[in-house]
Design a protein around this motif. Sequence first.
Motif, PDB file in Angstrom:
ATOM      1  N   GLY A 141      17.953  -8.548  -1.085  1.00  0.00           N
ATOM      2  CA  GLY A 141      17.358  -8.675  -2.405  1.00  0.00           C
ATOM      3  C   GLY A 141      15.913  -9.118  -2.290  1.00  0.00           C
ATOM      4  O   GLY A 141      15.374  -9.276  -1.185  1.00  0.00           O
ATOM      5  N   ALA A 142      15.292  -9.330  -3.428  1.00  0.00           N
ATOM      6  CA  ALA A 142      13.884  -9.759  -3.469  1.00  0.00           C
ATOM      7  C   ALA A 142      13.696 -11.097  -2.762  1.00  0.00           C
ATOM      8  O   ALA A 142      12.632 -11.374  -2.216  1.00  0.00           O
ATOM      9  CB  ALA A 142      13.410  -9.842  -4.914  1.00  0.00           C
ATOM     10  N   ASN A 143      14.744 -11.922  -2.759  1.00  0.00           N
ATOM     11  CA  ASN A 143      14.650 -13.241  -2.126  1.00  0.00           C
ATOM     12  C   ASN A 143      14.941 -13.199  -0.620  1.00  0.00           C
ATOM     13  O   ASN A 143      14.960 -14.224   0.039  1.00  0.00           O
ATOM     14  CB  ASN A 143      15.600 -14.220  -2.820  1.00  0.00           C
ATOM     15  N   GLY A 144      15.197 -11.999  -0.091  1.00  0.00           N
ATOM     16  CA  GLY A 144      15.479 -11.862   1.338  1.00  0.00           C
ATOM     17  C   GLY A 144      16.941 -12.027   1.687  1.00  0.00           C
ATOM     18  O   GLY A 144      17.364 -11.699   2.783  1.00  0.00           O
ATOM     19  N   GLY A 149      26.875  -7.223  -4.872  1.00  0.00           N
ATOM     20  CA  GLY A 149      27.349  -5.998  -5.505  1.00  0.00           C
ATOM     21  C   GLY A 149      27.899  -5.018  -4.483  1.00  0.00           C
ATOM     22  O   GLY A 149      27.933  -5.285  -3.277  1.00  0.00           O
ATOM     23  N   HIS A 150      28.331  -3.878  -4.994  1.00  0.00           N
ATOM     24  CA  HIS A 150      28.906  -2.839  -4.154  1.00  0.00           C
ATOM     25  C   HIS A 150      27.875  -1.746  -3.896  1.00  0.00           C
ATOM     26  O   HIS A 150      26.960  -1.543  -4.676  1.00  0.00           O
ATOM     27  CB  HIS A 150      30.154  -2.266  -4.832  1.00  0.00           C
TER      28      HIS A 150
END
Length: 175
Positions: A141-144, A149-150
């Motif tokens: 994700g954006a936070n690394g 999710g799938h």
Amino acid sequence: MKRLFILIAVGLMSTAAFSQTKTDGVHIYNPEANAMADLKAATEKAAKANKHVLVQVGGNWCTWCIAFHQLVDTTVVLKQAINENYEYVLVNWDKDHHNDEAMKYLGFPNRFGYPVFVVLDGKGKVLHIENSSYLETDEPGANGKKKVGHDVKKISSFLKGWTVAAVNPETYKSK
């Protein structure tokens, strides 16, 4: 000053708790459904249509179950793969409705957590039980950190791997 800080912290935590997505009011599973009758009907329909049955076991309390169902419902390629190759059945499991007979029939798939998927052939034989954690995304994700999710590609691969054609030995004979 210490009290003010504590009050602000409690206020922020309360706000965060209430702002989280909840599944209250989302009812994709029918707790009162007769799971065995639903499985039998889906199996009969699948046999006539030369399809398999895809069973999703979970409950309205399960955020991952609802998220998966919503992903399938809003992703054309997944929805199409299921509609063309499977009869799709949701089997409820919750603290008040264990559907013990269905769980036994399906090979106790709930041992893998929720949601869990079972593929049946047109005779009702269990062909495969899929632990949904294998279908989760590996994307950062954006936070690394890993996204929650799938993964559409993993789900597509799973669905393609258990179609009638995919498990038919005739499909692989040289011509």
